[in-house]
Design a protein around this motif. Structure first.
Motif, PDB file in Angstrom:
ATOM      1  N   GLN A   1      20.220  -0.719 -13.667  1.00  0.00           N
ATOM      2  CA  GLN A   1      19.242  -0.980 -12.608  1.00  0.00           C
ATOM      3  C   GLN A   1      19.581  -0.112 -11.393  1.00  0.00           C
ATOM      4  O   GLN A   1      18.704   0.535 -10.830  1.00  0.00           O
ATOM      5  N   ARG A   2      20.864  -0.080 -11.041  1.00  0.00           N
ATOM      6  CA  ARG A   2      21.270   0.736  -9.900  1.00  0.00           C
ATOM      7  C   ARG A   2      20.972   2.216 -10.124  1.00  0.00           C
ATOM      8  O   ARG A   2      20.623   2.947  -9.200  1.00  0.00           O
ATOM      9  N   GLY A   3      21.125   2.667 -11.365  1.00  0.00           N
ATOM     10  CA  GLY A   3      20.917   4.081 -11.674  1.00  0.00           C
ATOM     11  C   GLY A   3      19.456   4.464 -11.832  1.00  0.00           C
ATOM     12  O   GLY A   3      19.149   5.606 -12.165  1.00  0.00           O
ATOM     13  N   GLY A   4      18.563   3.501 -11.630  1.00  0.00           N
ATOM     14  CA  GLY A   4      17.144   3.826 -11.719  1.00  0.00           C
ATOM     15  C   GLY A   4      16.634   3.910 -13.143  1.00  0.00           C
ATOM     16  O   GLY A   4      15.554   4.443 -13.398  1.00  0.00           O
ATOM     17  N   GLN A   5      17.392   3.370 -14.089  1.00  0.00           N
ATOM     18  CA  GLN A   5      16.967   3.452 -15.486  1.00  0.00           C
ATOM     19  C   GLN A   5      16.188   2.231 -15.940  1.00  0.00           C
ATOM     20  O   GLN A   5      15.618   2.223 -17.022  1.00  0.00           O
ATOM     21  N   LEU A   6      16.215   1.177 -15.131  1.00  0.00           N
ATOM     22  CA  LEU A   6      15.478  -0.040 -15.470  1.00  0.00           C
ATOM     23  C   LEU A   6      14.572  -0.379 -14.309  1.00  0.00           C
ATOM     24  O   LEU A   6      15.029  -0.495 -13.172  1.00  0.00           O
ATOM     25  N   SER A   7      13.322  -0.578 -14.604  1.00  0.00           N
ATOM     26  CA  SER A   7      12.363  -0.841 -13.546  1.00  0.00           C
ATOM     27  C   SER A   7      12.336  -2.334 -13.201  1.00  0.00           C
ATOM     28  O   SER A   7      11.326  -2.999 -13.336  1.00  0.00           O
ATOM     29  N   ILE A   8      13.497  -2.834 -12.772  1.00  0.00           N
ATOM     30  CA  ILE A   8      13.592  -4.244 -12.376  1.00  0.00           C
ATOM     31  C   ILE A   8      14.248  -4.363 -11.004  1.00  0.00           C
ATOM     32  O   ILE A   8      14.955  -3.465 -10.561  1.00  0.00           O
ATOM     33  N   GLU A   9      13.985  -5.495 -10.332  1.00  0.00           N
ATOM     34  CA  GLU A   9      14.804  -5.857  -9.171  1.00  0.00           C
ATOM     35  C   GLU A   9      15.293  -7.277  -9.401  1.00  0.00           C
ATOM     36  O   GLU A   9      14.570  -8.108  -9.946  1.00  0.00           O
ATOM     37  N   VAL A  10      16.547  -7.520  -9.032  1.00  0.00           N
ATOM     38  CA  VAL A  10      17.204  -8.766  -9.404  1.00  0.00           C
ATOM     39  C   VAL A  10      17.571  -9.549  -8.146  1.00  0.00           C
ATOM     40  O   VAL A  10      18.589  -9.270  -7.516  1.00  0.00           O
ATOM     41  N   PRO A  11      16.757 -10.522  -7.758  1.00  0.00           N
ATOM     42  CA  PRO A  11      17.090 -11.292  -6.553  1.00  0.00           C
ATOM     43  C   PRO A  11      18.244 -12.281  -6.763  1.00  0.00           C
ATOM     44  O   PRO A  11      18.803 -12.768  -5.783  1.00  0.00           O
ATOM     45  N   LEU A  12      18.598 -12.581  -8.023  1.00  0.00           N
ATOM     46  CA  LEU A  12      19.664 -13.559  -8.235  1.00  0.00           C
ATOM     47  C   LEU A  12      20.238 -13.473  -9.647  1.00  0.00           C
ATOM     48  O   LEU A  12      19.505 -13.265 -10.620  1.00  0.00           O
ATOM     49  N   VAL A  13      21.566 -13.642  -9.711  1.00  0.00           N
ATOM     50  CA  VAL A  13      22.233 -13.949 -10.981  1.00  0.00           C
ATOM     51  C   VAL A  13      22.687 -15.394 -10.874  1.00  0.00           C
ATOM     52  O   VAL A  13      23.437 -15.748  -9.964  1.00  0.00           O
ATOM     53  N   LEU A  14      22.243 -16.210 -11.803  1.00  0.00           N
ATOM     54  CA  LEU A  14      22.573 -17.634 -11.797  1.00  0.00           C
ATOM     55  C   LEU A  14      23.429 -17.906 -13.019  1.00  0.00           C
ATOM     56  O   LEU A  14      23.068 -17.504 -14.126  1.00  0.00           O
TER      57      LEU A  14
ATOM     58  N   GLU B   1      24.954 -16.986  -7.876  1.00  0.00           N
ATOM     59  CA  GLU B   1      25.028 -18.421  -7.623  1.00  0.00           C
ATOM     60  C   GLU B   1      25.669 -19.091  -8.828  1.00  0.00           C
ATOM     61  O   GLU B   1      25.245 -18.882  -9.965  1.00  0.00           O
ATOM     62  N   HIS B   2      26.676 -19.886  -8.538  1.00  0.00           N
ATOM     63  CA  HIS B   2      27.385 -20.578  -9.610  1.00  0.00           C
ATOM     64  C   HIS B   2      27.017 -22.055  -9.609  1.00  0.00           C
ATOM     65  O   HIS B   2      27.070 -22.716  -8.568  1.00  0.00           O
ATOM     66  N   ARG B   3      26.633 -22.576 -10.791  1.00  0.00           N
ATOM     67  CA  ARG B   3      26.379 -24.009 -10.940  1.00  0.00           C
ATOM     68  C   ARG B   3      27.019 -24.442 -12.246  1.00  0.00           C
ATOM     69  O   ARG B   3      26.516 -24.130 -13.331  1.00  0.00           O
ATOM     70  N   ALA B   4      28.115 -25.145 -12.133  1.00  0.00           N
ATOM     71  CA  ALA B   4      28.834 -25.592 -13.328  1.00  0.00           C
ATOM     72  C   ALA B   4      27.963 -26.574 -14.112  1.00  0.00           C
ATOM     73  O   ALA B   4      27.143 -27.298 -13.536  1.00  0.00           O
ATOM     74  N   ILE B   5      28.112 -26.550 -15.416  1.00  0.00           N
ATOM     75  CA  ILE B   5      27.408 -27.509 -16.267  1.00  0.00           C
ATOM     76  C   ILE B   5      28.451 -28.311 -17.035  1.00  0.00           C
ATOM     77  O   ILE B   5      29.026 -27.824 -18.012  1.00  0.00           O
ATOM     78  N   ALA B   6      28.673 -29.506 -16.578  1.00  0.00           N
ATOM     79  CA  ALA B   6      29.690 -30.335 -17.239  1.00  0.00           C
ATOM     80  C   ALA B   6      29.023 -31.404 -18.105  1.00  0.00           C
ATOM     81  O   ALA B   6      29.637 -31.918 -19.034  1.00  0.00           O
ATOM     82  N   GLY B   7      27.785 -31.707 -17.811  1.00  0.00           N
ATOM     83  CA  GLY B   7      27.130 -32.754 -18.594  1.00  0.00           C
ATOM     84  C   GLY B   7      25.623 -32.612 -18.522  1.00  0.00           C
ATOM     85  O   GLY B   7      25.093 -31.618 -18.014  1.00  0.00           O
ATOM     86  N   LYS B   8      24.931 -33.606 -19.036  1.00  0.00           N
ATOM     87  CA  LYS B   8      23.474 -33.548 -19.122  1.00  0.00           C
ATOM     88  C   LYS B   8      22.807 -33.396 -17.770  1.00  0.00           C
ATOM     89  O   LYS B   8      21.827 -32.676 -17.614  1.00  0.00           O
ATOM     90  N   GLU B   9      23.341 -34.126 -16.804  1.00  0.00           N
ATOM     91  CA  GLU B   9      22.721 -34.071 -15.474  1.00  0.00           C
ATOM     92  C   GLU B   9      22.855 -32.699 -14.847  1.00  0.00           C
ATOM     93  O   GLU B   9      21.914 -32.189 -14.235  1.00  0.00           O
ATOM     94  N   ASP B  10      24.040 -32.108 -15.034  1.00  0.00           N
ATOM     95  CA  ASP B  10      24.240 -30.755 -14.521  1.00  0.00           C
ATOM     96  C   ASP B  10      23.242 -29.784 -15.139  1.00  0.00           C
ATOM     97  O   ASP B  10      22.705 -28.906 -14.474  1.00  0.00           O
ATOM     98  N   LYS B  11      23.050 -29.986 -16.418  1.00  0.00           N
ATOM     99  CA  LYS B  11      22.174 -29.066 -17.123  1.00  0.00           C
ATOM    100  C   LYS B  11      20.737 -29.194 -16.614  1.00  0.00           C
ATOM    101  O   LYS B  11      20.052 -28.194 -16.394  1.00  0.00           O
TER     102      LYS B  11
END
Lengths: 294, 294, 294, 294
Positions: A117-130, A148-158
């Motif tokens: 993406q940085r090299g201009g080879q992918l026509s995307i912009e990425v506002p977030l990695v989750l 952004e980090h969100r741990a998934i320890a159980g059903k509610e987290d998911k």
């Protein structure tokens, strides 16, 4: 093959369409292009014997007055798309597609996508990695992409994680969600909500070795090639329409760990191609199959 | 890689062996070779982490007195193979393996194998092509290979066909049975009788698309590569140990018929390689997997 | 194939050797291994018909007392290597090879190598990236590798750059110099000084398209595949022994820029493989050719 | 990809054309198709940045009155081809192209082409195989193709052979001459006479290893892949426009003979593809390069 170059001038548009096949479609569409003052730079079409539908992708450049081409083209197209009951989409060539990356512990796909993406080879912009793990944080930060980090320890987290995905899609106008080795099964509801705009990379040559630990399965079965599959996410696990696949030769001496390492290369490549083609409006759905206008 | 050339002199032997892994095996084996007056021309080995077994293939040339090397080598080997409880086999390099071909309506695999056999590229001799259709008769005759047709219209015919297979195996000292697109499922009894010496070519990238019409399945699933798999025949359909696989790129535009035609090329190639390696004693069984000493 | 895993225990050694071919070599070597209390974990050999030489690579694990295996093995080997006038080398398996990277404006090879080095996939350590451009500075820094920029504007700069290379090689005990798309021709003196330990990546399928602008040449010639070649650096430009090559399919529609972008992928892959194999002592020279014990 | 199936009905035509690029071409052509009562079954186009020319291949089916479509289409096309100064060609899809095969001692390419011709996979008919050796006589006869042997012992024989080629081309209305490993260099006069309709298979990845003994050259150079190239014959040896290329991986252990045997497979494949595409009007010349509308 496709060209980012051609779009540098920012005076090209991409038209993709499908309708029931029949005579006169190309003439009608090309008539609208002539009427609007455009020239066809690239054109591909396919008539599906399976569904009886006709598919087309056109890259059109404005010969004169590019600023108002948009409106002229839209108005010239209207009677044509109506007459043939077309499903269609008009986009500016090279416009970056707003993309959300989901990740877990593996870093290779995120690294590959952001590097390109940085090299201009992918026509995307990425506002977030989750991510439900911290593994790709430093890579995201290096490429100046919010993480952004969100741990998934159980059903509610998911459930919370998935709610956050939908929230980001909404707030950030996300057009594409990429599961870049995100190792959680999405709920049917999220699959539904992201239908046609979520791409997953599965680390096997589907339909072989669905589910968990495909490299372990591949080792046990003693295959002589391993593969990777980029596909649209559907609620039917590992069954969504395939966009891209690749394989690489192995032999009896490869351990599961070696298969895993080697496989990273084809996973990165298959996913990168799928994202590139999606972002360039080259991927069209034809029932359970995809048409790729490369 | 392997060399038919090296065997031109007819003074080379192939030793394949396996035993429980442990120190000293190579030294013991190479000692027997030295004692017999041999020289190692080619050597490959593999220690399987899955089964704890050690596998080796040696190609040995007689340095002096090749006429009696056989006996000298056998007697030098005896204490070694005994001490390590080895499974082993000593063969003359380049000796043609007696091979029975089974065929049905498709001609490409038989044509490919016989063309290469005639050209000296496959170390096999074929005393018979047995088929439930007439399709390959003229090809067999062109290559001066006896052809026998036995139609299979019902259960009794099939049993008779299989009885004939066993009869030929017995009478002709058949060491390898090749199912060159023979489109009948073998009975469990025949599978059992031919265990470890029957090779089938399946027209998909196993374990994907088992059973009938794999190209139709591949088309419906919309895969982006199709494949072929050469494997040992077992009573578990399409589940035998894999010897060789290959894939080729396709796209949305390929009809089932086009997939079928394109697939013939990789089927021929995968089967030819499997037969070649088997005939050169390069295929060893390691549980459900194969070791290929190319 | 090879395994980094096997070396995790840090109790494996790699022995590579070559000598004039003849009977008894394997027996003598394996005898030294037995005498030292070792077990052969991996073994490959090749007798070159071109040069009459025998080549071998062994991976040996210490069965007992690994701390002193080194010395025992060396002393057991001495009479053997002497008797056969062997060129040989004993190394600890998995020991990181000290590697200097040279770069210019292209970032993909450096990025690929450092990403994999961090992930434990390449057995190298990189004390410095030296470049005549700033392009890879941030990547080096991200991977915590010292970066040094020395512009080359004229002959004197170039001589100074090369002097610095030799200085680093000396001071840092560099065993491998990788020209990761370093776009300067090395002087004959530097080539000589780095003989057998400098690897270059050339962006064509050598011997086609030597020299400058290979993708432009490829476009003009209308080739249907493009390639990349990793080779040892010699004073004969683009003529050094080839270590690895790869190709990828293209068609008439690819512009020079598109060939260049696509080629980056195979350049990275070919160079990465060459570096990996070199670092694992899998690359042996046989005259103008290389033997790769994968 | 392309379909012989679509042409089974014998009601499809192939139109290929090129002209200076500009707006309105597709609309004008598709207008002629609509006017003639046709429907576009397949369409591909390419605008060459190198030559400024536009290229197109259309497969058109007659919607009604197929018997007279020919004439209707020709008359509808006339003003369009004239206006744009088009080079064009209208052909019936699936019409077998009259093909002369030239051969010498190698049999694999002739065998592959005739096997596929018989199986309906190649849209060619072969009135003669002409050879300076007897090697392919029995293969030609098996496939019911006339075979003619003319030994070439000296200059006069060669001139006579070439005169016979021209005579056959004339008498038999030959549209394509295939040098199926014909190992004589054509005279400049014959190259000229056959310009654009003679295809050669060269046993290397051009431009590497031109001239004689390419596998020997490849072995000496120590390449890690070998290749084959199908190209149009020109008087500039091994320099004609490339139609198709393929490569296959080898390693240090391959002898020249083994490279030669392995190479036969990719030679057959590259030549077969080139012949297939030519016969289906998929190969267009763009200066020194070819456009392949697959």
């Amino acid at each position: 093959m496709t060209s980012l170059e051609a779009t540098n001038a920012n005076s090209q548009w991409v038209l993709t369409l499908s309708c029931i096949d029949g005579p006169g479609i190309v003439h009608a569409i090309s008539g609208a292009i002539v009427a609007a003052g455009g020239n066809i730079a690239e054109s591909q079409q396919f008539a599906s014997a399976d569904t009886g539908r006709f598919f087309m992708r056109l890259q059109v450049e404005a010969v004169a007055q590019p600023d108002t081409f948009d409106a002229r083209f839209a108005s010239a197209l209207a009677p044509v798309t109506e007459r043939y009951h077309m499903t269609w989409r008009l986009d500016r060539a090279g416009r970056p597609v707003r993309t959300l990356l989901l990740a877990s512990t593996a870093t290779h796909c995120v690294n590959d996508l952001l590097y390109r993406q940085r090299g201009g080879q992918l026509s995307i912009e990425v506002p977030l990695v989750l991510s439900n793990h911290e593994a790709v944080r430093d890579i995201a930060e290096f490429y100046n992409v919010p993480f952004e980090h969100r741990a998934i320890a159980g059903k509610e987290d998911k459930a919370a994680f998935e709610a956050r995905v939908l929230e980001v899609v909404e707030e950030q106008n996300i057009e594409l969600v990429v599961l870049a080795r995100y190792m959680q099964i999405l709920s049917p509801e999220l699959c539904e909500a992201l239908a046609g705009k979520a791409i997953n990379i599965h680390h096997s040559f589907l339909p072989g070795f669905k589910g968990a630990n495909p490299y372990k399965q591949a080792h046990q079965r003693g295959v002589k090639l391993i593969g990777a599959t980029a596909h649209f996410v559907t609620s039917d696990l590992d069954e969504g329409p395939i966009i891209e696949q690749d394989t690489v030769r192995v032999d009896h001496s490869y351990s599961v760990r070696e298969l895993t390492l080697l496989g990273q290369d084809i996973e990165s490549r298959a996913l990168r191609n799928a994202v590139k083609w999606f972002a360039e409006n080259r991927v069209l759905a034809d029932g359970e199959r995809t048409i790729i206008f490369r």
